[in-house]
Design an enzyme around this catalytic site. Structure first.
Site, PDB file in Angstrom:
ATOM      1  N   ASN A 157       2.360  28.280   7.512  1.00  0.00           N
ATOM      2  CA  ASN A 157       2.350  26.810   7.604  1.00  0.00           C
ATOM      3  C   ASN A 157       1.194  26.244   8.421  1.00  0.00           C
ATOM      4  O   ASN A 157       0.636  25.199   8.092  1.00  0.00           O
ATOM      5  CB  ASN A 157       3.683  26.298   8.141  1.00  0.00           C
ATOM      6  CG  ASN A 157       4.010  26.830   9.518  1.00  0.00           C
ATOM      7  OD1 ASN A 157       3.562  27.906   9.917  1.00  0.00           O
ATOM      8  ND2 ASN A 157       4.802  26.084  10.266  1.00  0.00           N
ATOM      9  N   SER A 182      -0.642  35.486   6.747  1.00  0.00           N
ATOM     10  CA  SER A 182       0.312  35.407   5.648  1.00  0.00           C
ATOM     11  C   SER A 182      -0.411  35.638   4.331  1.00  0.00           C
ATOM     12  O   SER A 182      -1.518  35.126   4.111  1.00  0.00           O
ATOM     13  CB  SER A 182       0.982  34.034   5.632  1.00  0.00           C
ATOM     14  OG  SER A 182       1.682  33.840   4.417  1.00  0.00           O
ATOM     15  N   GLY A 234      10.216  33.296  10.085  1.00  0.00           N
ATOM     16  CA  GLY A 234      11.649  33.152   9.951  1.00  0.00           C
ATOM     17  C   GLY A 234      12.434  34.073  10.859  1.00  0.00           C
ATOM     18  O   GLY A 234      11.970  35.160  11.236  1.00  0.00           O
ATOM     19  N   GLU A 255       8.349  33.809  17.777  1.00  0.00           N
ATOM     20  CA  GLU A 255       8.507  32.353  17.669  1.00  0.00           C
ATOM     21  C   GLU A 255       9.109  32.107  16.302  1.00  0.00           C
ATOM     22  O   GLU A 255       8.444  32.234  15.279  1.00  0.00           O
ATOM     23  CB  GLU A 255       7.145  31.660  17.841  1.00  0.00           C
ATOM     24  CG  GLU A 255       7.258  30.179  18.188  1.00  0.00           C
ATOM     25  CD  GLU A 255       7.336  29.307  16.959  1.00  0.00           C
ATOM     26  OE1 GLU A 255       8.489  28.939  16.600  1.00  0.00           O
ATOM     27  OE2 GLU A 255       6.303  28.989  16.377  1.00  0.00           O
ATOM     28  N   CYS A 289       8.267  24.259  12.323  1.00  0.00           N
ATOM     29  CA  CYS A 289       9.436  24.871  12.947  1.00  0.00           C
ATOM     30  C   CYS A 289      10.142  23.934  13.921  1.00  0.00           C
ATOM     31  O   CYS A 289      11.354  24.008  14.083  1.00  0.00           O
ATOM     32  CB  CYS A 289       9.043  26.174  13.633  1.00  0.00           C
ATOM     33  SG  CYS A 289       7.779  25.999  14.911  1.00  0.00           S
ATOM     34  N   GLU A 390      17.964  26.705   8.344  1.00  0.00           N
ATOM     35  CA  GLU A 390      16.609  26.150   8.328  1.00  0.00           C
ATOM     36  C   GLU A 390      16.119  26.059   6.887  1.00  0.00           C
ATOM     37  O   GLU A 390      15.927  27.066   6.213  1.00  0.00           O
ATOM     38  CB  GLU A 390      15.652  27.009   9.154  1.00  0.00           C
ATOM     39  CG  GLU A 390      14.272  26.389   9.261  1.00  0.00           C
ATOM     40  CD  GLU A 390      13.322  27.223  10.109  1.00  0.00           C
ATOM     41  OE1 GLU A 390      12.579  26.635  10.910  1.00  0.00           O
ATOM     42  OE2 GLU A 390      13.333  28.456   9.955  1.00  0.00           O
ATOM     43  N   LYS A 460      18.029  31.199  22.083  1.00  0.00           N
ATOM     44  CA  LYS A 460      18.924  31.762  21.063  1.00  0.00           C
ATOM     45  C   LYS A 460      18.120  32.395  19.922  1.00  0.00           C
ATOM     46  O   LYS A 460      17.204  33.178  20.163  1.00  0.00           O
ATOM     47  CB  LYS A 460      19.901  30.673  20.582  1.00  0.00           C
ATOM     48  CG  LYS A 460      20.763  30.115  21.735  1.00  0.00           C
ATOM     49  CD  LYS A 460      21.875  29.200  21.265  1.00  0.00           C
ATOM     50  CE  LYS A 460      21.415  27.849  20.849  1.00  0.00           C
ATOM     51  NZ  LYS A 460      22.515  26.897  20.603  1.00  0.00           N
ATOM     52  N   GLU A 467       4.579  31.191  24.187  1.00  0.00           N
ATOM     53  CA  GLU A 467       3.193  31.046  23.776  1.00  0.00           C
ATOM     54  C   GLU A 467       2.637  29.781  24.409  1.00  0.00           C
ATOM     55  O   GLU A 467       3.377  28.905  24.819  1.00  0.00           O
ATOM     56  CB  GLU A 467       3.092  30.991  22.250  1.00  0.00           C
ATOM     57  CG  GLU A 467       3.575  32.288  21.596  1.00  0.00           C
ATOM     58  CD  GLU A 467       3.345  32.344  20.110  1.00  0.00           C
ATOM     59  OE1 GLU A 467       3.291  31.274  19.482  1.00  0.00           O
ATOM     60  OE2 GLU A 467       3.205  33.456  19.573  1.00  0.00           O
TER      61      GLU A 467
END
Length: 488
Positions: A157, A182, A234, A255, A289, A390, A460, A467
Site C-alpha cells: 500500500n 511486495s 496482514g 506492524e 492500516c 480488517e 494486541k 517503528e
C-alpha cells in the site's frame, strides 16, 4: 509522464543488477486499467541465499565498523538524491499502486526529511554507565551494537514510504539489509534501490529480491543468516512470520492490521470529525492500516454526522490517478477489489446497509480497473464481521453509542489496537479516553498523523515493536553489558 521501464525489472544483489536464477518473470499491473504494467524478475531460494550472504559479508568487512558520521553522510546523500528524483518516483508509485498523483507527491515529498532525521539522531544511540553497588573499582557500562543482516518484508500500500521508514533506522544503526518488496507493487522500491550506489553505499549493504511471500519471503525469513525480520502487512501473515522466525530466535518487528475507531462525542467539532472520516475512507482508497473504519458516533448527533458525511462522500472525485483533480483512485489489485466487494455482501447478510458514493459505473474513466467507491455501512453494530475484520478498502461502519463508558467498551472490543481518534471538547474525557483506549496511537481532535520523530506500533494483534522515532533505531540494536575491574 511514463516512468516505467520497457525491460523486465531485475534484482539488486551485492551491488549488481541481475535476473533470477531460473529466469522466471512475473507481471505487475496498472490498477487503473487492469493492464500489465511491467515484468519483474523473480528470485529463487538460491538468490535469497546469495543476497543474505552478500549482506553479511558487507556487514563483517566494513559496514559494522563504519563511523556514525559516515553513515549519517550517506543517508543525507540519499536524501538529496531522493529529492532530485521525487517526481519520477511519485509517478511510479501512482502507476503501480493506483493512488492519485497528488497523494503520491505529498507522501514522498516528506521522505528526504525522514532520512535527514535518522541521520541526525545516530549519535543518540549510545550506552549508559551504571554505578556498581558493591564494587567501587568495577566500571559497569552498556554498549548498543548492530544486529547484522535485517530482512525487510514490505507491503503493497505504501511501498516507498514504508521501505524508507524501515531501511533508514536499520542502516543508521549499522546493519545491512535485504528488502523483499511486495510482488504486487515492487517498482518504486526497485527505482529507489538504483540510488544507493550513486549515494555511495558500499556493495551488499542494501539488497533487493523480488517474488512472492510464499516463496521468496519465506526463504528470507527462515534464512539462518538473517538476524532480524521487520514486516508490515496482514495479521495472519505476521503471525506466520513470527512462527517461522522463532526457529532461529530472530528479532521480529511486526506492524499489522487495524480496525481503528473514530469516536465522536456530542460536544465535538462535527465538521472536523467528518473531515477525518472522509480522509480515512478516501486516502489510498482506504488501504491504510491506521484508517478509522469504525465510526462510533454518540446517539444525539448520529443523524447529523451521517448526513454531513454522506454529502461529502457523494462529492468525491474518483477516477484516473494521473489526473491532479482525482481524489480517489482504484484499489491495488483485482483480488483486493473482489475481497472488498465480498465484504459488502457479508454486510448485507448481517443486516447492515451499504451506501456507496459515487457509482463508478457512471464514470467512463472508472469502467476499467479495480475501482470500488467509498461505502458507508449504516445500521451496523460492533459484533458484525464487517466491524471486526480488517477489510482494507474504502468501507466504514457507522455505530452509535450512548455514553463514554459504552464508547470505550465498543472501541476496545476488537482484536486490533493500532490507532484511535477521539473528538470531544471535554479535556478530562479526552485524557481518560487516551489512557484507556487499547491502541498504540491515539489522536484527540485530529486524525492519526504518523510522523518520523514519534514511535509507531500497535497493541494486541496489531503488532510487536515500534517503528519511527529513536525507538526504531533501538529496535535495530542489541544491548551488551560490560564490567571492567579497573583495579587489576
Amino acid at each position: 509522464m511514463n516512468p516505467i521501464d520497457d525491460q523486465p525489472y531485475r534484482m539488486l544483489i551485492d551491488g549488481r543488477w541481475q535476473a533470477g536464477g531460473e529466469g522466471a518473470l512475473f507481471p505487475t499491473y496498472d490498477p487503473a486499467t487492469g493492464d500489465v504494467l511491467a515484468q519483474v524478475h523473480a528470485a529463487t531460494a538460491r538468490d535469497v541465499d546469495t543476497a543474505v550472504r552478500a549482506a553479511r559479508r558487507a556487514y563483517d568487512e566494513h559496514w559494522r565498523d563504519t563511523t556514525p558520521r559516515e553513515r549519517a553522510r550517506l543517508l543525507r546523500r540519499l536524501a538529496a538524491l531522493f529529492e532530485r528524483e521525487v517526481e519520477k518516483l511519485a509517478w511510479i508509485e501512482t502507476r503501480n499502486v493506483g493512488k492519485p498523483i497528488t497523494h503520491s507527491r505529498e507522501s514522498l515529498s516528506a521522505m528526504p526529511a525522514s532520512l535527514d532525521y535518522f541521520a541526525g539522531i545516530i549519535p543518540a544511540v549510545r550506552g549508559d554507565t551504571i554505578p556498581m553497588l558493591n564494587h567501587a573499582s568495577v566500571l559497569n557500562f552498556t554498549l548498543r551494537e548492530p544486529l547484522g543482516v535485517c530482512a525487510l518484508v514490505m507491503p503493497w500500500n505504501y511501498p516507498m514510504t514504508l521501505t524508507l521508514h524501515k531501511l533508514a533506522p536499520a542502516l543508521a544503526a549499522g546493519n545491512t539489509v535485504v528488502i523483499k518488496p511486495s510482488e504486487i507493487t515492487p517498482l518504486s522500491t526497485l527505482a529507489l534501490a538504483a540510488l544507493f550506489a550513486e549515494a555511495g553505499f558500499p556493495d551488499g549493504v542494501v539488497n533487493v529480491v523480488n517474488g512472492s511471500g510464499a516463496s521468496v519471503g519465506e526463504a528470507l525469513v527462515r534464512h539462518p543468516g538473517v538476524a532480524r525480520v521487520s514486516f508490515t502487512g496482514g495479521t495472519a501473515t505476521g503471525a506466520a512470520i513470527q512462527a517461522a522466525a522463532a526457529a532461529d530466535v530472530k528479532r521480529v518487528t511486526l506492524e499489522l492490521g487495524g480496525k481503528s475507531p473514530l469516536i465522536v462525542f456530542d460536544d465535538a467539532a462535527l465538521d472536523a470529525a467528518v473531515d477525518v472520516a472522509v480522509g480515512d475512507i478516501v486516502k489510498n482508497s482506504g488501504q491504510v492500516c491506521i484508517a478509522c473504519t469504525r465510526l462510533l458516533v454518540q446517539d444525539g448527533i448520529r443523524e447529523a454526522f451521517q448526513a454531513r458525511l454522506e454529502t461529502r462522500l457523494a462529492a468525491i472525485r474518483m477516477g484516473d490517478p494521473s489526473d491532479p483533480q482525482t481524489q480517489m483512485g482504484p484499489l491495488v489489485s483485482r483480488a483486493q477489489a473482489e475481497r472488498v466487494r465480498a465484504y459488502l455482501d457479508i454486510a448485507r447478510q448481517e443486516g447492515a446497509t451499504p451506501r456507496s458514493y459515487p457509482d463508478p459505473a457512471s464514470r467512463p474513466e472508472t469502467a476499467r480497473g479495480f475501482y470500488v467507491p467509498p461505502t458507508l455501512l449504516t445500521t451496523a453494530d460492533n459484533g458484525m464481521r464487517t466491524s471486526q475484520e480488517e477489510i482494507f478498502g474504502p468501507v466504514q461502519s457507522l455505530i452509535g453509542f450512548k455514553d463514554e463508558a459504552q464508547a470505550l467498551r465498543i472501541a476496545n472490543d476488537t482484536r486490533y489496537g493500532l490507532a484511535a481518534v477521539v473528538f470531544t471538547r471535554d479535556g478530562g474525557r479526552a485524557l481518560r479516553m487516551a489512557r484507556r483506549l487499547e491502541s498504540g496511537s491515539v489522536a484527540v481532535n485530529t486524525g492519526v498523523r504518523t510522523s518520523v520523530d514519534a514511535p509507531f506500533g500497535g497493541y494486541k494483534h496489531s503488532g510487536i515493536g515500534k517503528e519511527r522515532g529513536l525507538e526504531a533505531i533501538l529496535e535495530n540494536t542489541q544491548l551488551k553489558n560490560v564490567k571492567y575491574d579497573t583495579s587489576l
